[in-house]
Design a protein around this motif. Structure first.
Motif, PDB file in Angstrom:
ATOM      1  N   ILE A   1       0.871  -1.182   0.000  1.00  0.00           N
ATOM      2  CA  ILE A   1       0.000   0.000   0.000  1.00  0.00           C
ATOM      3  C   ILE A   1       0.906   1.228   0.000  1.00  0.00           C
ATOM      4  CG2 ILE A   1      -1.777   1.272   1.268  1.00  0.00           C
ATOM      5  CD1 ILE A   1      -2.528  -1.419   2.605  1.00  0.00           C
ATOM      6  N   ARG A   2       0.623   2.133  -0.922  1.00  0.00           N
ATOM      7  CA  ARG A   2       1.439   3.349  -0.986  1.00  0.00           C
ATOM      8  C   ARG A   2       0.523   4.573  -1.020  1.00  0.00           C
ATOM      9  NH1 ARG A   2       6.585   4.426  -3.691  1.00  0.00           N
ATOM     10  NH2 ARG A   2       6.513   2.360  -4.623  1.00  0.00           N
ATOM     11  N   MET A   3       0.755   5.484  -0.097  1.00  0.00           N
ATOM     12  CA  MET A   3       0.035   6.772  -0.108  1.00  0.00           C
ATOM     13  C   MET A   3       1.038   7.833  -0.569  1.00  0.00           C
ATOM     14  SD  MET A   3      -1.953   6.388   3.547  1.00  0.00           S
ATOM     15  CE  MET A   3      -3.240   7.620   3.299  1.00  0.00           C
ATOM     16  N   GLU A   4       0.641   8.573  -1.605  1.00  0.00           N
ATOM     17  CA  GLU A   4       1.548   9.593  -2.158  1.00  0.00           C
ATOM     18  C   GLU A   4       0.890  10.957  -2.103  1.00  0.00           C
ATOM     19  OE1 GLU A   4       2.345   8.358  -6.162  1.00  0.00           O
ATOM     20  OE2 GLU A   4       3.661   6.725  -5.549  1.00  0.00           O
ATOM     21  N   GLY A   5       1.401  11.814  -1.267  1.00  0.00           N
ATOM     22  CA  GLY A   5       0.917  13.197  -1.194  1.00  0.00           C
ATOM     23  C   GLY A   5      -0.578  13.319  -0.917  1.00  0.00           C
ATOM     24  N   VAL A   6      -1.089  12.439  -0.059  1.00  0.00           N
ATOM     25  CA  VAL A   6      -2.538  12.425   0.185  1.00  0.00           C
ATOM     26  C   VAL A   6      -2.936  13.591   1.101  1.00  0.00           C
ATOM     27  CG1 VAL A   6      -4.444  11.118   1.218  1.00  0.00           C
ATOM     28  CG2 VAL A   6      -2.727   9.941  -0.163  1.00  0.00           C
ATOM     29  N   THR A   7      -3.907  14.338   0.650  1.00  0.00           N
ATOM     30  CA  THR A   7      -4.425  15.438   1.478  1.00  0.00           C
ATOM     31  C   THR A   7      -5.936  15.285   1.621  1.00  0.00           C
ATOM     32  OG1 THR A   7      -4.841  16.928  -0.355  1.00  0.00           O
ATOM     33  CG2 THR A   7      -2.660  17.047   0.631  1.00  0.00           C
ATOM     34  N   LYS A   8      -6.411  15.721   2.779  1.00  0.00           N
ATOM     35  CA  LYS A   8      -7.857  15.694   3.019  1.00  0.00           C
ATOM     36  C   LYS A   8      -8.206  16.821   3.994  1.00  0.00           C
ATOM     37  CE  LYS A   8     -12.098  14.527   3.135  1.00  0.00           C
ATOM     38  NZ  LYS A   8     -12.927  14.774   1.943  1.00  0.00           N
TER      39      LYS A   8
ATOM     40  N   ILE B   1       3.489   0.737   2.916  1.00  0.00           N
ATOM     41  CA  ILE B   1       3.377  -0.460   3.757  1.00  0.00           C
ATOM     42  C   ILE B   1       3.718  -1.673   2.892  1.00  0.00           C
ATOM     43  CG2 ILE B   1       1.857  -1.799   5.267  1.00  0.00           C
ATOM     44  CD1 ILE B   1       0.118   0.787   5.436  1.00  0.00           C
ATOM     45  N   GLU B   2       4.792  -2.337   3.270  1.00  0.00           N
ATOM     46  CA  GLU B   2       5.244  -3.498   2.496  1.00  0.00           C
ATOM     47  C   GLU B   2       4.243  -4.645   2.599  1.00  0.00           C
ATOM     48  OE1 GLU B   2       7.860  -3.898   0.539  1.00  0.00           O
ATOM     49  OE2 GLU B   2       8.564  -1.846   0.863  1.00  0.00           O
ATOM     50  N   LYS B   3       4.186  -5.447   1.546  1.00  0.00           N
ATOM     51  CA  LYS B   3       3.308  -6.612   1.543  1.00  0.00           C
ATOM     52  C   LYS B   3       3.704  -7.570   2.674  1.00  0.00           C
ATOM     53  CE  LYS B   3       0.984  -9.440  -1.795  1.00  0.00           C
ATOM     54  NZ  LYS B   3       0.662  -9.551  -3.190  1.00  0.00           N
TER      55      LYS B   3
ATOM     56  N   ALA C   1       3.295  -4.246  15.863  1.00  0.00           N
ATOM     57  CA  ALA C   1       3.979  -3.580  14.740  1.00  0.00           C
ATOM     58  C   ALA C   1       5.256  -4.249  14.270  1.00  0.00           C
ATOM     59  CB  ALA C   1       4.276  -2.135  15.142  1.00  0.00           C
ATOM     60  N   ASP C   2       5.465  -4.217  12.941  1.00  0.00           N
ATOM     61  CA  ASP C   2       6.797  -4.415  12.371  1.00  0.00           C
ATOM     62  C   ASP C   2       7.426  -3.030  12.183  1.00  0.00           C
ATOM     63  OD1 ASP C   2       6.519  -7.173  12.123  1.00  0.00           O
ATOM     64  OD2 ASP C   2       5.468  -6.980  10.208  1.00  0.00           O
ATOM     65  N   ARG C   3       6.583  -2.133  11.659  1.00  0.00           N
ATOM     66  CA  ARG C   3       7.036  -0.753  11.461  1.00  0.00           C
ATOM     67  C   ARG C   3       6.007   0.189  12.095  1.00  0.00           C
ATOM     68  NH1 ARG C   3      11.030   0.284   7.897  1.00  0.00           N
ATOM     69  NH2 ARG C   3      10.240   2.384   7.456  1.00  0.00           N
ATOM     70  N   VAL C   4       6.481   1.371  12.424  1.00  0.00           N
ATOM     71  CA  VAL C   4       5.619   2.365  13.060  1.00  0.00           C
ATOM     72  C   VAL C   4       5.712   3.670  12.285  1.00  0.00           C
ATOM     73  CG1 VAL C   4       5.200   3.684  15.190  1.00  0.00           C
ATOM     74  CG2 VAL C   4       6.015   1.326  15.332  1.00  0.00           C
ATOM     75  N   ALA C   5       4.573   4.349  12.149  1.00  0.00           N
ATOM     76  CA  ALA C   5       4.580   5.693  11.558  1.00  0.00           C
ATOM     77  C   ALA C   5       3.846   6.608  12.526  1.00  0.00           C
ATOM     78  CB  ALA C   5       3.873   5.686  10.206  1.00  0.00           C
ATOM     79  N   MET C   6       4.431   7.770  12.736  1.00  0.00           N
ATOM     80  CA  MET C   6       3.745   8.715  13.633  1.00  0.00           C
ATOM     81  C   MET C   6       3.115   9.826  12.801  1.00  0.00           C
ATOM     82  SD  MET C   6       4.440  10.479  17.088  1.00  0.00           S
ATOM     83  CE  MET C   6       3.375  11.800  17.611  1.00  0.00           C
TER      84      MET C   6
END
Lengths: 248, 265
Positions: free
Chosen positions: A2-9, A24-26, A204-209
């Motif tokens: 899953i890849r989010m690129e420049g997502v704004t809302k 997010i890697e498979k 988690a394997d990876r964390v994003a803040m």
């Protein structure tokens, strides 16, 4: 992946997501942390198309999430909602087997029920729960039913929205362990949003803040304590003092 | 002069915003209706949901419809007898009860009772589902909420309410008959003959068409307000209140227009 690129809302003047980039890697388990109201749920809902993002791209295995066959796209996902989101009017087994009783994954009723009971057993619930209504279950049991529903069709990608909110520490630990086991067992890609640090360390394997609409830091869970990022440091130690305002 | 001009502009501005708000609301309801219609005409069909909706809208509404109709029919007979006696026209009770119930009171009262019983429950149920993320859960389970929640309820309204109106008409006429025969000294057989002879096919057709339209309005408004509910208990309360108000006003407006179409030709 899953890849989010420049997502704004934005909701009116409130810019919830500002140029979010995340990958997010498979087969990996990504946990997004951040305070209440920082846009974690919105980010998750944008991927699923429950909320339409204003700009940017969301790609799932290279394909734009907003294009193509929506049913086929959603069939790849399972989701555990914060409050369970179980259908009040349906018995537990029917909730779990919901996806298996209609659409492309439709099975005969008896087979769907058997799968539902097996999934309930997988999350530690006895078969006699199957015919009860969700309102007759405790919060922890409802969470488990929600988890059983999320994995019923064996999806490739599972989202967990605040999986331990409202649970006592022991039940939270049980749910965390279940999530970790199931994700590993199924080889699924997982995306969890939470502000419960014990969940983060368990899942988690990876964390994003996520803070103030942007990803402040991302890295392996093992590097989190020594991230050197003032935001992450304040958040994981639950300090009132720091760059994150205590009152938002 | 400039103060007057500013006040006038502010007033016109407020008026304009209100009108635009109304037009936008009509547009939203229109699109919601078209969306519902398009899902109604496409598979899949959720048979179990439709059956449950038929049961809830039709069968379970029978007691309230029956009670409303019988009391209204009885009261109507008393009123017509009392009014008619002022100019020696007491004998018209069977004819006026029949025409009054079938053309007007039957469809309108059933429509309003459905708005009170069904519209409110649909709005509250769907709004609660929205607040508790059950609608989002439906989407993630590859199930379109319009197809699963709205189509069965609106279909049930379109099918059941005309039937309820027919039942209400009959029970209302029976209420008038019972009062006329028991209390007002009418001959039972002559009362029934006068009732049947006086009614025309158009009276019955108009009654059923009104029932169908009112059923559609009542269920559509419940679904529309439920799906558009705000957050929390207040959001559910507002959706429920708004749905009943809108359904009741639209039913009365539609009744006026349909009466014009059927009987002013």
């Amino acid at each position: 992946m899953i890849r989010m690129e420049g997502v704004t809302k934005a909701f009116g003047d409130n810019r919830v997501l500002r140029d979010v980039d995340l990958e997010i890697e498979k087969g990996s388990s990504m946990v997004i942390i951040g305070g209440s109201g920082t846009g974690k749920s919105v980010a998750l809902k944008c991927v699923l198309g429950l909320v339409r993002h204003d700009a940017g791209r969301i790609l799932v295995d290279g394909q734009d999430a907003g294009k193509g066959d929506r049913d086929a796209f959603l069939a790849r996902f399972g989701m555990l909602f914060q409050g369970g989101a179980l259908f009040d009017s349906l018995p537990v087994w029917h909730n779990v087997a919901f996806r298996l009783m209609r659409g492309a994954l439709k099975r005969p009723r008896e087979e769907a029920r058997e799968i539902a009971i097996e999934k309930l057993r997988r999350v530690g619930l006895k078969p006699d729960v199957a015919d009860r209504l969700p309102a007759e279950l405790s919060g922890g049991m409802q969470k488990r039913v929600g988890l059983a529903r999320a994995i019923a069709a064996e999806p490739e990608i599972i989202f967990f929205d605040e999986p331990t909110t409202g649970l006592d520490p022991i039940m939270a630990g049980v749910i965390n362990d279940l999530i970790r086991e199931i994700v590993t067992e199924m080889g699924a890609t997982a995306m969890t949003i939470t502000h419960d640090m014990s969940s983060v360390r368990a899942i988690a394997d990876r964390v994003a803040m996520l803070h103030d609409g942007v990803i402040q830091w991302t890295g392996p869970v093992g590097d989190m304590d020594a991230s050197g990022d003032a935001y992450v440091d304040q958040f994981i130690h639950g300090r009132a003092e720091g760059p994150i305002a205590a009152v938002r | 002069m400039s103060t007057l001009w500013r006040s006038l502009r502010a007033m016109l501005g407020a008026l304009g915003r209100t009108v635009l708000g109304w037009l936008a609301a009509i547009g939203r309801v229109g699109f919601f209706f078209l969306d519902t219609l398009s899902h109604m005409l496409r598979p899949p069909v959720y048979g179990r949901e439709i059956f449950n909706a038929l049961l809830n809208v039709g069968w379970l509404s029978l007691p309230v419809v029956g009670l409303t109709a019988i009391f209204t029919g009885g009261a109507l007979a008393l009123q017509i007898y009392a009014g008619g006696s002022r100019f020696n026209a007491e004998a018209v009770v069977p004819q006026i009860v029949a025409i009054g119930m079938v053309r007007e009171l039957g469809p309108v009262l059933v429509g309003l009772m459905i708005a009170a019983r069904v519209t409110s429950s649909i709005a509250a149920e769907i709004a609660t589902m929205k607040v508790t993320e059950q609608i989002d859960a439906l989407v993630t389970l590859s199930t379109h909420p319009i197809k699963y929640l709205v189509v069965p309820r609106v279909l049930a309204g379109l099918i059941c309410v005309p039937l309820l109106v027919a039942v209400g008409d009959i029970i209302g006429i029976f209420g008038g008959y019972a009062v006329a025969v028991q209390n007002l000294g009418f001959n039972a057989a002559i009362y029934l003959i006068n009732t049947v002879d006086f009614l025309e096919p158009l009276d019955v057709i108009s009654s059923l068409v009104k029932g169908c339209v009112f059923g559609g309005i009542a269920t559509l408004m419940g679904c529309y307000y439920g799906m558009g509910s705000g957050r929390g208990a207040q959001g559910v309360g507002r959706a429920t209140k708004g749905s009943v108000e809108a359904a009741a006003v639209l039913i009365l407006a539609a009744n006026f227009m349909l009466t014009g179409v059927f009987f002013s030709l």
